[in-house]
Design an enzyme around this catalytic site. Sequence first.
Site, short mmCIF file in Angstrom:
data_model
loop_
_atom_site.label_atom_id
_atom_site.label_comp_id
_atom_site.label_asym_id
_atom_site.label_seq_id
_atom_site.Cartn_x
_atom_site.Cartn_y
_atom_site.Cartn_z
CB ALA A 1 -0.90 -0.01 1.23
CD GLU B 1 0.48 -6.15 4.99
OE1 GLU B 1 1.23 -7.14 5.19
OE2 GLU B 1 -0.27 -6.08 4.00
N GLY C 1 -0.25 -5.19 0.29
CA GLY C 1 -1.42 -5.02 -0.57
C GLY C 1 -1.20 -5.60 -1.96
CD GLU D 1 -3.64 -7.57 1.96
OE1 GLU D 1 -3.28 -6.41 1.67
OE2 GLU D 1 -4.19 -7.88 3.03
#
Lengths: 259, 263
Positions: A67, A133, A110, A113
């Site tokens: 992210a 993360e 992310g 993901e």
Amino acid sequence: MQDLQDIIVSDVQKGVLTITLNRPEAYNALRTNLLQEMADTLDAAVLNDDVKAVLVTGGEKVFAAGADIKEMASLDAVGVMNDPRPTYWRRINAFPKPMVAAVNGFALGGGCELMMHCDIVIAGDNAQFGQPEINLGIIPGAGGTQRLVRAVGKSMAMQLVLSGEFISAEQGRDFGLVSEVVIPERTLERARQLAEKIATKPPIAVRLAKEAILKSYETTLDSGLNLERKAFTMLAATEDRNEGIAAFMEKRKPNFTGK
Amino acid sequence: MAYETIEFEITEGVAVLTLNRPQSLNSFNTDMHAEVRDALKTVKKSAEVRCLVLTGNGRGFCAGQDLSDRNVAPGTEAPNLGESIEKNYSPLIRTLMGLEMPVICAVNGVAAGAGANIAFACDIVLAAKSASFIQAFCKIGLVPDCGGTWSLPNLVGRARAMGLAMLGDKVKAEQAEQWGMIWKAVDDEALKDEAMKLAKHLATQPTKGLALIKRAINASATNDMDAQLDLERDLQTLAGRTDDYREGVAAFMEKRQPNFKGQ
């Protein structure tokens, strides 16, 4: 659709729409705008009958390294609660047509993901997967704790999520995160080939097959089998099913129309 | 950066990296690791380099790790040798094997321990007849590193790999050639010329194609036949897209010398 800043969307070729993550300056970090552009593009692709499959890639060097941390830093608890990102993830997740990911280099946080939102993953042997993360005092927030367990099992999911360590493309394949590992120069080509092949299959059957497989995560075996049977029955009402069987009997190539 | 422990120069597409701590048989200390790393980064990045030659100054090629850099006095805590491998040696081996060009090793004298295995990580090894290879690790209670336990069985077979690694016997250059451990043993005074002649030739060849050959052969050690056939298909696809392939075929058809650009 407004001008796209963070992704490149190709014209549909051979039934395949290609989405290329395009923030090279930030290792394709998935800022909110990128996710919104993804969600908008996929929503439009649902209604476009020419799109039979979608190819998602970050290009030769990197898929997506996570992210956008700068963006995340600006949000307090209330900000996170009102964050639109989960809405975009839900829309990406709801896309009913097949998605193939071509992953070279980092697919982290992310990025990993997003990769797991795709139905099939082809990886270059330079790919690395991880959910780092935890190193920032946060946890995966777009399915990393859920989809990873289903893909790689508990111990490896725990290892990735709790330690923040990365695994290689080969390990990803051994654990079922990806289906094929190829040389990086060929990742996109192989993924495209696969997407184009899927695009030649009868679209209604493809869509129902995807739905049935994904349902297996959600429900009991019994309900899953029920759904499978209903989908199977529904297909008996399609022209493509009759054409498929007839072509097989007559030893000729089928001509599917999506009806 | 100005180098203290190595010499490094690039001429006509050939990079020559010479280990230069002759007083300690070019054994590796922290500085030499850093300088080699830096020079190899230049090789990797420079568009003009199409072949690398690795050699040493003085009597030896490389005696591996400089043990005076390591303190193992009784009563002190056991050193973590894995750390130095992870930080220094393994990245060096990965870099040499990953370089997208031929790497020639001109072994000018004794190659011991890591020094021997660094040579085996190169693509084409020439050795002076007075040179020798020694897996010295077993004599001090250690394990061959720098990929030695991977490259030796590949080069000489399991029986000889075991013998060499467990006994630490010296293998003279000519025997190394007979065993298929190296490409060629040459007269001492001819080593430098032979190595440079070979490097200059390779620097005019289809570098991209050679890099793909290297990739395929290195991968074969861990691939099965099926995976290797797939890899050959993929690498050939890439090779067929190079300018040098077109030039090679055109030159053949027109019965002239090809002019390869390495692209």
